[in-house]
Design an enzyme around this catalytic site. Structure first.
Site, PDB file in Angstrom:
ATOM      1  N   THR A  65      34.655  51.081  48.748  1.00 58.37           N
ATOM      2  CA  THR A  65      33.955  52.365  48.637  1.00 58.37           C
ATOM      3  C   THR A  65      34.942  53.514  48.869  1.00 58.37           C
ATOM      4  O   THR A  65      35.024  54.450  48.065  1.00 58.37           O
ATOM      5  CB  THR A  65      32.771  52.437  49.621  1.00 58.37           C
ATOM      6  OG1 THR A  65      32.030  51.226  49.517  1.00 58.37           O
ATOM      7  CG2 THR A  65      31.868  53.612  49.306  1.00 58.37           C
ATOM      8  N   LYS A 103      23.889  55.073  39.692  1.00 60.75           N
ATOM      9  CA  LYS A 103      25.240  54.715  40.135  1.00 60.75           C
ATOM     10  C   LYS A 103      25.676  53.397  39.507  1.00 60.75           C
ATOM     11  O   LYS A 103      26.766  53.281  38.952  1.00 60.75           O
ATOM     12  CB  LYS A 103      25.231  54.582  41.669  1.00 60.75           C
ATOM     13  CG  LYS A 103      26.581  54.303  42.280  1.00 60.75           C
ATOM     14  CD  LYS A 103      26.479  53.784  43.714  1.00 60.75           C
ATOM     15  CE  LYS A 103      25.719  54.739  44.627  1.00 60.75           C
ATOM     16  NZ  LYS A 103      25.923  54.398  46.063  1.00 60.75           N
ATOM     17  N   ASN A 154      32.570  52.504  57.699  1.00 59.05           N
ATOM     18  CA  ASN A 154      33.303  51.796  56.643  1.00 59.05           C
ATOM     19  C   ASN A 154      33.820  52.739  55.552  1.00 59.05           C
ATOM     20  O   ASN A 154      34.965  52.605  55.090  1.00 59.05           O
ATOM     21  CB  ASN A 154      32.374  50.733  56.037  1.00 59.05           C
ATOM     22  CG  ASN A 154      32.935  50.116  54.782  1.00 59.05           C
ATOM     23  OD1 ASN A 154      32.569  50.485  53.666  1.00 59.05           O
ATOM     24  ND2 ASN A 154      33.863  49.193  54.941  1.00 59.05           N
ATOM     25  N   ASP A 199      25.047  48.441  53.861  1.00 64.21           N
ATOM     26  CA  ASP A 199      25.021  49.911  53.834  1.00 64.21           C
ATOM     27  C   ASP A 199      25.219  50.286  55.304  1.00 64.21           C
ATOM     28  O   ASP A 199      25.739  49.483  56.084  1.00 64.21           O
ATOM     29  CB  ASP A 199      23.688  50.425  53.245  1.00 64.21           C
ATOM     30  CG  ASP A 199      23.726  51.928  52.929  1.00 64.21           C
ATOM     31  OD1 ASP A 199      24.183  52.291  51.847  1.00 64.21           O
ATOM     32  OD2 ASP A 199      23.298  52.745  53.767  1.00 64.21           O
ATOM     33  N   LYS A 226      17.299  48.843  46.758  1.00 63.49           N
ATOM     34  CA  LYS A 226      17.804  49.187  48.091  1.00 63.49           C
ATOM     35  C   LYS A 226      16.825  48.649  49.126  1.00 63.49           C
ATOM     36  O   LYS A 226      15.642  48.480  48.834  1.00 63.49           O
ATOM     37  CB  LYS A 226      17.899  50.712  48.246  1.00 63.49           C
ATOM     38  CG  LYS A 226      18.868  51.156  49.316  1.00 63.49           C
ATOM     39  CD  LYS A 226      20.294  51.197  48.814  1.00 63.49           C
ATOM     40  CE  LYS A 226      21.299  51.427  49.899  1.00 63.49           C
ATOM     41  NZ  LYS A 226      22.631  51.747  49.348  1.00 63.49           N
ATOM     42  N   GLN A 243      20.872  54.542  43.324  1.00 63.53           N
ATOM     43  CA  GLN A 243      21.601  53.313  43.013  1.00 63.53           C
ATOM     44  C   GLN A 243      21.436  52.935  41.540  1.00 63.53           C
ATOM     45  O   GLN A 243      22.367  52.426  40.915  1.00 63.53           O
ATOM     46  CB  GLN A 243      21.080  52.174  43.909  1.00 63.53           C
ATOM     47  CG  GLN A 243      22.022  50.989  44.030  1.00 63.53           C
ATOM     48  CD  GLN A 243      23.145  51.208  45.026  1.00 63.53           C
ATOM     49  OE1 GLN A 243      22.912  51.681  46.127  1.00 63.53           O
ATOM     50  NE2 GLN A 243      24.358  50.875  44.632  1.00 63.53           N
ATOM     51  N   SER A 301      31.164  44.926  44.555  1.00 62.44           N
ATOM     52  CA  SER A 301      30.070  43.962  44.719  1.00 62.44           C
ATOM     53  C   SER A 301      29.784  43.262  43.392  1.00 62.44           C
ATOM     54  O   SER A 301      29.569  42.056  43.343  1.00 62.44           O
ATOM     55  CB  SER A 301      28.797  44.666  45.193  1.00 62.44           C
ATOM     56  OG  SER A 301      28.818  44.846  46.587  1.00 62.44           O
TER      57      SER A 301
HETATM   58  O1  2IT Z   1      25.350  52.763  48.466  1.00 65.87           O
HETATM   59  C1  2IT Z   1      25.918  51.783  47.972  1.00 65.87           C
HETATM   60  O2  2IT Z   1      26.359  51.793  46.814  1.00 65.87           O
HETATM   61  C2  2IT Z   1      26.081  50.597  48.810  1.00 65.87           C
HETATM   62  N1  2IT Z   1      25.673  50.615  49.953  1.00 65.87           N
HETATM   63  C3  2IT Z   1      26.712  49.351  48.262  1.00 65.87           C
HETATM   64  C4  2IT Z   1      25.713  48.534  47.526  1.00 65.87           C
HETATM   65  C5  2IT Z   1      26.209  47.181  47.076  1.00 65.87           C
HETATM   66  O3  2IT Z   1      25.384  46.456  46.495  1.00 65.87           O
HETATM   67  O4  2IT Z   1      27.367  46.833  47.277  1.00 65.87           O
END
Ligand code: 2IT
Length: 451
Positions: A214, A118, A245, A170, A130, A115, A383
């Site tokens: 996503t 990312k 999702n 998630d 996370k 993350q 987000s």
């Molecule tokens: O893996 C991911 O990027 C997510 N589950 C979304 C995380 C978010 O803060 O929206």
């Protein structure tokens, strides 16, 4: 001859494995990322001298806590909760909560590490974090889910906040769970701070297009991959895994872009729909998820298509493969089938759905791979846009959010692809995404001193 940077990365990896025993998923992602950074570190010896690389593999903070709750039969249940605050160099910790029986510290740390890079790639100001629990949503009533979420938040609330750490969903955590979590946070805090969570309902600060984000982002990213090779989704068959999702959003957008989704999967097996998963069949995925049965066979029963129990969809002959289920869905033996079927494009929808060895096999066989931390960054991007809207106390239209999402995804593709080329790894988006994500975090850490 191994260079100084190479030796440093090898030694650091060895220490990570030693200090974090029994965390195979975390080792896996650290190995992949360190393997990508050798050339960057070679060029920037200060990243070693300032301990940037050594610090980046160590979470800033990790919480584990007891989550007691009572089930509908009056039995006491005890789960374990987690929140790992991995890196706050470029913004408040940001990342989802996963509720799944497989959740443990290794899985949360791998997700938090991924993350961090990312979120950096999105170009929005978000650090990496996370969390989650080994709570199993399968077969739980709505009331049980609510009681669990309330108990979970009663502990989590002290570690989070709109400017410190902003969780979201998630696996196993969608709009319903975020609603219950937010309700409890608001009650404890006694103030309406809706920027503390994202993925909220529209009536209390959620963003339009967050549920789709996503999957739409993955499709936009994959479309860029196809475009760069002079082709498109038009007329292509696509194998997806999962039915949650991410799969849902990807199926909508891939279909809209002219592709035909022919497979879905679940813990029970996979389905093959030669006519394509489209129209109301895509809507049905929402029902399957809401039922908490966790069975993709329901789709086969409803639409009269073939179901293959206990199998994965990777032997089906298609043009594009997009794994959207969970980590380590594609192993080397699956990668071999995919390559043998002539697939030229694999785009990772889930987090780390391919093992490192599977990715290496793809790359060695000329498959163009879209790595998850780039390809699935659309969810956390929206987000980030939800946080912006909450701060401004306004709401953008679906079209506005979708347009910004598309821009972000194109930008991520460009940055990953340029970084790969700059460091002599043209077309290796795995290395490119790791480098582009890393450099921004590393520079921020450098500027902020030894913290
Ligand atoms: O893996 C991911 O990027 C997510 N589950 C979304 C995380 C978010 O803060 O929206």
């Amino acid at each position: 001859m191994a260079t100084h940077a190479q030796k440093y990365c090898d030694e650091l990896y060895r220490r990570v494995v030693e200090r974090n025993a029994n965390e195979p998923e975390f080792h896996q992602t650290v190995k992949e990322v360190l393997g990508s950074l050798v050339d960057v570190i070679e060029k920037h010896p200060e990243y070693i001298e300032l301990g940037i690389v050594e610090r980046i593999v160590e979470p800033e903070r990790q919480f584990m806590f007891r989550v007691p709750w009572m089930d509908d039969a009056g039995n006491v249940q005890v789960n374990r909760g987690f929140r790992v605050q991995f890196n706050s160099a470029i913004g408040p910790y940001k990342g989802g909560l996963r509720f799944h029986p497989s959740v443990n510290l290794s899985i949360i740390k791998f997700l938090g590490f991924e993350q961090t890079f990312k979120n950096s790639l999105t170009s929005l100001p978000m650090g990496g974090g996370k969390g989650g629990s080994d709570f199993n949503p399968r077969g739980k009533s709505d009331a049980e889910v609510m009681r669990f979420c309330q108990s979970f938040m009663t502990e989590l609330y002290r570690y989070i906040g709109p400017d410190t750490d902003v969780p979201a969903g998630d696996l196993g955590v969608g709009g319903r769970e975020i609603g219950y979590l937010f309700g409890q946070y608001k009650r404890i805090k006694g103030s309406f701070e809706n920027g503390v969570l994202t993925g909220k309902g529209l009536s209390f600060g959620g963003s339009l297009a967050r549920p789709e984000a996503t999957g739409f982002g993955i499709s936009y990213f994959c479309q860029e991959m196809l475009k760069s090779k002079g082709t498109s989704f038009e007329g292509k068959t696509v194998a997806l895994s999962g039915f949650g999702n991410v799969t849902w959003g990807t199926a909508i957008k891939v279909t809209e872009l002219g592709g035909k989704v022919v497979t879905l999967s679940g813990p029970d097996g996979y389905i093959y729909d030669p006519d394509g998963v489209n129209g109301e069949k895509i809507d049905y995925l929402l029902e399957m998820r809401a039922s908490c049965r966790d069975k993709v066979q329901d789709y086969a029963d409803k639409y009269g298509v073939a179901f293959f129990p206990g199998e994965k969809p990777w032997g089906v002959k298609v043009d594009v493969v997009i794994p959207c289920a969970t980590q380590n869905d594609i192993h080397t033996e699956d990668a071999k089938k995919i390559v043998a079927n002539g697939v030229k494009f694999v785009c990772e929808g889930a987090n780390m759905p391919c093992t490192n060895e599977a990715v290496d096999y793809f790359l060695a066989n000329g498959v163009y791979v879209g790595p998850s931390k780039a390809a699935n960054a659309g969810g956390v991007s929206v987000s980030g846009l939800e946080m912006s809207q909450n701060s401004m106390r306004i709401a953008w239209s679906f079209e506005e959010v979708d347009a910004k999402l598309k821009d972000i995804m194109l930008n991520i593709y460009r940055n990953a692809s340029m970084a790969a080329e700059e460091y002599g790894h043209k077309d290796n988006l795995v290395i490119g995404a790791n480098i582009a994500g890393f450099i921004k975090v590393a520079e921020a850490m450098k500027a902020q001193g030894l913290v």
